[in-house]
Design an enzyme around this catalytic site. Structure first.
Site, PDB file in Angstrom:
ATOM      1  N   LYS A  53      41.751  52.346  18.745  1.00 41.62           N
ATOM      2  CA  LYS A  53      42.619  53.530  18.739  1.00 41.62           C
ATOM      3  C   LYS A  53      42.233  54.462  17.596  1.00 41.62           C
ATOM      4  O   LYS A  53      42.198  55.677  17.756  1.00 41.62           O
ATOM      5  CB  LYS A  53      44.089  53.097  18.603  1.00 41.62           C
ATOM      6  N   GLN A  97      52.168  48.313  17.051  1.00 43.09           N
ATOM      7  CA  GLN A  97      51.331  47.460  17.897  1.00 43.09           C
ATOM      8  C   GLN A  97      52.086  46.188  18.292  1.00 43.09           C
ATOM      9  O   GLN A  97      52.596  45.466  17.435  1.00 43.09           O
ATOM     10  CB  GLN A  97      50.030  47.105  17.144  1.00 43.09           C
ATOM     11  N   ASP A 120      53.737  55.841  22.961  1.00 40.77           N
ATOM     12  CA  ASP A 120      53.481  54.695  23.840  1.00 40.77           C
ATOM     13  C   ASP A 120      54.291  54.794  25.132  1.00 40.77           C
ATOM     14  O   ASP A 120      54.002  54.114  26.109  1.00 40.77           O
ATOM     15  CB  ASP A 120      53.899  53.396  23.118  1.00 40.77           C
TER      16      ASP A 120
END
Ligand code: NAP
Length: 284
Positions: A53, A97, A120
């Site tokens: 990422k 995460q 997200d």
């Protein structure tokens, strides 16, 4: 029949090239899209995803900050950090995460993130918006899958989509996005009886189970579009999908490979969401 392979990696590279230009245009207005990733502990898969990422963010000019915390971090400490990130005007996207250590309530963390910074797309507000067909931050893997189908002008409307797997991050939302596109959607999961009767009826078959070669050519109908979301590591260290690629290639009309398929699209849609957020914060 030998299927056309949809390489997410190539499509992702094209999309990132356009994003680079968009970020450059934003920079002329004094705007730099900014993503903060929070990583707790040392899970090797999570560390590798986070690295990917960051690299992709740098590539397109998105400012990416990584906050690494020990796995002894308490839920309270994490929630306080999220509050600070929510209030920081320079940050447009926050990503924690997953998975989190067992002592931290994942849902509480997801719900603590400001929906306006939830790049997200996991916050219930954004999921609700997606469910009701509104524009929002769509979860990255499902959005990447839809973008892959669109890139090949694959008709979604009126098609029977069968999804194997019903996780909150892949199976459920990809079904919702395709329902929004007027597909007829069937979900299969670990309690589904005789899965084959469903997979063999699919015009578009999406597999997100997490078991190597769970679906073979025999489980699909001639000409099906097959999307393999699974990422499994074999004993020889190689990555493979949930679909047996060789036998599926003979049967399908389109198929996504693993690696170089859905994975690179997931990161790309995260960048897309971060840039979208930066624009929204600046009323663009
Ligand atoms: P997950 O949360 O573990 O969900 C797996 C799903 O598969 C569940 O719905 C489960 O059913 C179902 N399932 C398990 N065994 C089954 C069986 N024997 N028959 C039918 N269904 C079965 O997994 P996930 O997070 O969705 O991820 C799935 C795979 O995609 C993993 O390999 C993951 O690494 C990969 N992934 C890839 C990306 C990417 O960007 N490429 C992103 C996310 C995930 P129940 O609900 O009944 O338990």
């Amino acid at each position: 029949m030998s299927a056309e392979v949809i390489y997410g990696k190539e499509l992702a590279a094209d999309l990132r090239e356009n994003m680079k230009k968009e970020v450059f245009e934003l920079s002329k207005k004094g705007i730099t899209p900014s993503l903060t990733v929070v990583l707790i502990g040392h899970d090797p898969a999570s560390e590798s995803y986070v690295k990917g990422k960051q690299k992709a963010s740098e590539e397109v000019g998105v400012d990416s900050n990584l906050i690494k915390l020990p796995d002894t971090t308490t839920e309270q400490e994490l929630l306080e950090l999220i509050t600070d990130l929510n209030e920081d005007g320079k940050i447009h996207g926050i990503l924690v995460q997953l998975p989190l250590p067992n002592h931290i309530n994942e849902q509480a963390v997801i719900e603590a993130i400001d929906p306006k910074k939830d790049v997200d797309g996991f916050h219930p507000v954004n999921i609700g918006r997606m469910m009701t067909g509104k524009d929002t931050f769509y979860p990255c893997t499902p959005y990447g899958i839809v973008t892959m189908l669109r890139s090949k002008n694959i008709t979604i409307e009126g098609k029977h989509v069968v999804i194997v797997g019903r996780s909150n991050i892949v199976g459920k939302p990809v079904g919702q996005l395709l329902l929004n596109e007027n597909a007829t959607v069937t979900y299969c999961h670990s309690k589904t009886k005789n899965i084959k009767q469903f997979t063999q009826a699919a015009d578009i078959l999406i597999v997100a189970v997490g078991r190597a070669h769970f679906i073979t050519g025999d489980d699909m109908k001639e000409g099906a579009v097959v999307v393999d979301v699974g990422v499994n590591r074999l004993d020889n260290g190689k990555l493979t999908g949930d679909v047996d690629f060789e036998s599926a290639l003979e049967k399908a009309s389109y198929i996504t490979p693993v690696p170089r398929g859905v994975g690179p699209m997931t990161i790309t849609m995260l960048l897309h969401n971060t840039i979208k957020s930066a624009k929204q914060f600046n009323n663009l």
